[in-house]
Structure formats: C-alpha cells, structure tokens
Design a protein around this motif. Structure first.
Motif, short mmCIF file in Angstrom:
data_model
loop_
_atom_site.label_atom_id
_atom_site.label_comp_id
_atom_site.label_asym_id
_atom_site.label_seq_id
_atom_site.Cartn_x
_atom_site.Cartn_y
_atom_site.Cartn_z
N UNK A 136 0.78 -1.07 0.09
CA UNK A 136 0.30 0.07 -0.11
C UNK A 136 0.65 1.31 0.01
N UNK A 137 1.98 1.74 0.56
CA UNK A 137 3.24 2.39 0.91
C UNK A 137 3.58 2.63 -0.87
N UNK A 138 4.03 1.54 -2.07
CA UNK A 138 4.57 1.49 -2.77
C UNK A 138 2.74 1.83 -3.94
N UNK A 139 1.68 0.70 -3.79
CA UNK A 139 0.93 1.27 -4.78
C UNK A 139 1.02 2.67 -5.53
N UNK A 140 1.02 3.53 -4.59
CA UNK A 140 0.41 5.15 -5.52
C UNK A 140 2.04 5.95 -6.42
N UNK A 141 2.39 5.02 -6.06
CA UNK A 141 3.75 4.97 -6.56
C UNK A 141 3.25 5.22 -8.37
N UNK A 142 2.31 4.18 -9.19
CA UNK A 142 2.59 4.11 -9.93
C UNK A 142 1.65 4.85 -11.15
N UNK A 143 1.12 6.25 -10.00
CA UNK A 143 0.79 8.04 -10.21
C UNK A 143 1.43 8.89 -10.60
N UNK A 144 3.04 8.51 -10.70
CA UNK A 144 3.83 9.14 -10.63
C UNK A 144 3.31 10.36 -11.75
#
Length: 475
Positions: free
Chosen positions: A111-119
């Motif tokens: 869950x920490x890393x998943x939003x990084x796909x939004x860059x």
C-alpha cells in the motif's frame, strides 16, 4: 545509479560554473521555448527584489539571499525529518501495537508503493495547474491523515484496516507533492543556481535520513509509537505555512492545445520528450536497469544475505553497516555542486555512476572474518550513497534546466516512474533466484548486471563529452 536528461551538447574546453546554462549559439525552438504560457517566459524573474539579489544567469550571489527558496527549504527540511520518524514509527505500530503478521506487513508495504504508479498521471494534472497550492494542500492533507493515528489510538479505536487507509492516503498525497515540488522549485531560483539549490535540498534530506531513525529510536523510550506520529503532523503543518509565505507570484499555466483533451496523449508527450533527448535517453534507460537489478533485486534480499548468505553478520551489526550509507549521503550532497564545478555536468554524471556502481561489487565478495565482511559492506554502502547524492543533484539540475516549463511535471513523473516501476519485478526475480541458486550468487548476478549495463549506456552516449548544461528554455 542513474536517471535522465539533456539536449544538444557542445564539447567545450572551458566548463562554466556548475548549473550554468549555455544561452548563446543555440536558437530557441518551439520544443525548448519556455514561452508556453506558464508565466515563466522572458525576464519575469527580474524585479523579485531581495529574493534574487545578486543572482543571474551568469552566476554571482548565492541562494542565501533568496528568501522564497529559503522558505521552501526550511519547510522541506523539517518535513523530511518528521517523515523519517514516521518511517520508523508506522511499522512499529503495525507490529507491536496491532500485532500484524508477516502477510499483513506485506500488504502494508504494498500500500505504501502502490500510489507510486500514479507519477505519470499526476504529472499531467500538475502541469495544468499552479503548483504552489498543490504543495500547500498536500501538506495539510498529510497532516490531517496522519493525525488520525494518534487520535484513534487515544480513543482505543486504532485498527490495522485504519492504518492501511492512512498509509495509502499518505503515500498518494506524497507522490502528488513530490511531482509538484520538483517541478515548482526551478521557478524560484535563477538557472545558474539550480545546482546549488538541489545540493541544499538533497543535503537536508540526507541529514534527515541519517539522524531521523536514531531520533525516533530515542523518543520511543519516552513516547508510544502512535503518539510519535504527532511530530510528523506538526512538520507537515510547518511546511504548509512555509510554502504559504512564499511571495513570488505564480501564473496559471495556459492549456496545452496539443494534449488538452487526452490524458494518454499528455503522458506520451512527457515520455516522448525524455526519450528523444540524446543525453536523457541513456540516463532514463540506465535508471530503469539500475532500478530492476539493484533497487529491486539486490536490495530485496540484501538484509537476508547479510544475516544468512555468507557474511553472517550479527543482527546488531546490520544497523551499523547501513548507517555508513547515511554518512556517505551527507558527504555526497555536500560535495555535489563542487564536483560539478570542477568536472562539468557530463563527467560528474558518468564518474559518480562508475565509482558508485563498481563499489557494489564489494557486496557479493564480502567474506572472511565478520569484521572483514562488515568493513567491505560498510565501505560499499558509504561509496554508493555518496555517489548517489552527487548523481542525483547533477541529474535533477540537468532535468530542471532544460525541460520546458509546460512539461516539467510530466517529465519528472516519467523519470520517477522509470526509476520505480521496475523495482518490484526485480525483487520478485531475486527472491526466486535466491531460493534456486543461493543468495550470494543471486546478489552477484544483480550487482554485475545493475552496475555494468548502466555504465556502458553512459560511456557510449554524449554524456562524457558534455561539460556544460545545454541551453534550455527561457524562464
């Protein structure tokens, strides 16, 4: 250890001050022009008063007189220190306070890393709006989200599900902040001082990464982990106020007619720009390779290798080995601008990659007594992190200097995506390879590929011959 950017190069025997942009002899084209209606065209920086006293394209002065930059820097320095405390506290809350299992900790990490796909996606929208309000509202949002942890803890209502929601929202807001922050900063400083500004920002981040975990450990002796989060809450509030006090006006970007109606075309425009720059393309590809083999594959099994793969360090020694990286990061951030001035932008990018990547080879060959192995591993950490900081400051200065303002956020998003997305795939491959052939051999494969391939890409590119930053858009 690699990243991206630059356009045409001039092989000149007299390198200018680090961060200087060559403005003569290069005609302005629509692709490199900064007159895309984002409020940074022409001489708009003139008349900023004390914020830019003694600063100009040719150098002179320092950022100590740029009060808007100092506000941004102060807010970020405190915010990063607070974030390092949360970095320690949140896993402890999950394990100690809430009794999370290994699987549940894996979900937390995902869950920490998943939003990084939004860059990539965030880059599109940040390019279409004023960036300063984005910074303020994401700081306030992170403060509110984090404040839920101590509040729920005091109310005896803190659950693992609530912590999951907090971590995901916090990471999402942080990704949005990072895109806006890196693309907003170039508008606050003269082009000739981008390197100095990046060096200062990176130094404060390195100091926070080094001192933050130790401070958190000390505070845990007198405070419960959920209450420790309040420090980070106040640091985000301070950062929001600091950005709010920035006086330099920011114009609303004009619509990009070419991509205004299509998100995927807007994303493609940023990606295409990165991949058509002769210096940036090899840096971007090398970043992806480094991410897959080193950040993903090697780092995912690194601690396990230290404990069971051959060096067999005592658990209490692992922290000491890792701490040498923090010391190296501080040194690298301190020397980054000086190195650029002495060597030039291209040689700095190349040699920081060569030296840092080659020092990784100490890891799979760490053996002998425990002391010998620890020294080899600590030396590798120190050199890698020192070179990483020199590389990051040089690379980010190059990117910010030559990227058209209308594309700043999308280019930053593209670069971060290329540097982050391959890592999970590398981590999965390293785990499978380690189980099949052993940890030392898996580390060796990851290090050799992750070190040598990026070096070859840079050597056979225009980078080694480029002393000056190529002319970028007028701001």
């Amino acid at each position: 250890m690699v990243s991206p950017e630059a356009e045409r190069t001039r092989e000149d025997s007299s390198p200018q001050e680090a961060g200087n942009v060559r403005e003569a002899d290069t005609p302005e084209t629509p692709e490199t022009s900064g007159a895309a209606g984002d409020g940074h065209g022409g001489d708009e920086r003139a008349g900023d008063g004390p914020a830019h006293a003694g600063s100009g394209p040719g150098g002179g002065g320092t950022l100590w007189g740029n009060h808007d930059f100092l506000r941004l820097w102060a807010g970020q320095a405190l915010s990063q220190a607070g974030s390092q405390i949360s970095y320690v506290a949140i896993p402890l809350i999950a394990v100690v306070t809430l009794g999370a299992s290994a699987t549940e900790m894996g979900v937390l990490g995902a869950l920490v890393r998943l939003p990084m796909l939004g860059f990539l996606l965030f880059g599109v929208y940040v390019d279409r709006m004023r960036k300063r309000p984005v910074l303020i509202w994401t700081d306030l949002g992170r403060a509110v989200v984090l404040a839920l942890v101590p509040l729920l803890y005091v109310m005896d209502s803190l659950t693992l599900g609530a912590l999951y929601a907090v971590v995901f929202a916090l990471s999402l807001l942080s990704v949005l902040f990072q895109v806006a922050y890196r693309s907003y900063f170039p508008s606050l400083v003269p082009l000739s001082h981008l390197a100095e500004g990046n060096g200062k920002l990176q130094l404060s981040e390195s100091l926070a990464q080094t001192a933050g975990p130790g401070a958190a450990s000390a505070l845990l002796k007198v405070m419960a982990a959920p209450m420790l989060i309040l420090i980070d809450v106040f640091s985000y509030l301070f950062s929001a106020v600091a950005v709010l006090l920035i006086r330099r006006p920011e114009a609303r970007p004009e619509p990009d007619d070419e991509t205004a109606g299509s998100v995927h075309r807007a994303i493609w425009a940023g990606f295409r720009w990165v991949m058509t720059q002769p210096m940036i393309r090899p840096l971007a590809i090398a970043s992806g390779l480094y991410s897959f083999f080193v950040m993903g594959a090697m780092q995912s099994i690194y601690i396990l290798f230290l404990l069971r793969g051959g060096p067999d360090l005592p658990p209490e020694w692992v922290g000491a080995v890792m701490a040498t990286g923090g010391v190296g990061a501080i040194l690298g951030a301190t020397l980054s601008v000086r190195t650029m001035r002495r060597l030039g932008i291209g040689p700095t990018l190349l040699w920081s990659t060569v030296i840092g990547n080659c020092s990784l080879l100490l890891v799979p060959f760490a053996s002998g007594s425990v002391w010998t192995a620890a020294v080899m591993l600590g030396a590798s950490q120190f050199v890698v992190w020192a070179c990483n900081q020199v590389f990051f400051v040089s690379n980010m200065t190059l990117v910010q200097s030559i990227t058209p303002p209308r594309l700043q956020a999308r280019v930053i998003g593209t670069i971060y995506s290329l540097g982050l997305i391959p890592a999970p795939l590398g981590a999965l491959g390293a785990g499978l390879l380690g189980d099949a052939v052993g940890l030392r051999f898996a580390i060796l494969v990851a290090v050799v590929a992750g070190a040598i391939l990026p070096i070859l890409l840079l050597v056979f590119s225009p980078i080694p011959r480029t002393k000056e930053i190529p002319a970028g858009p007028q701001r």
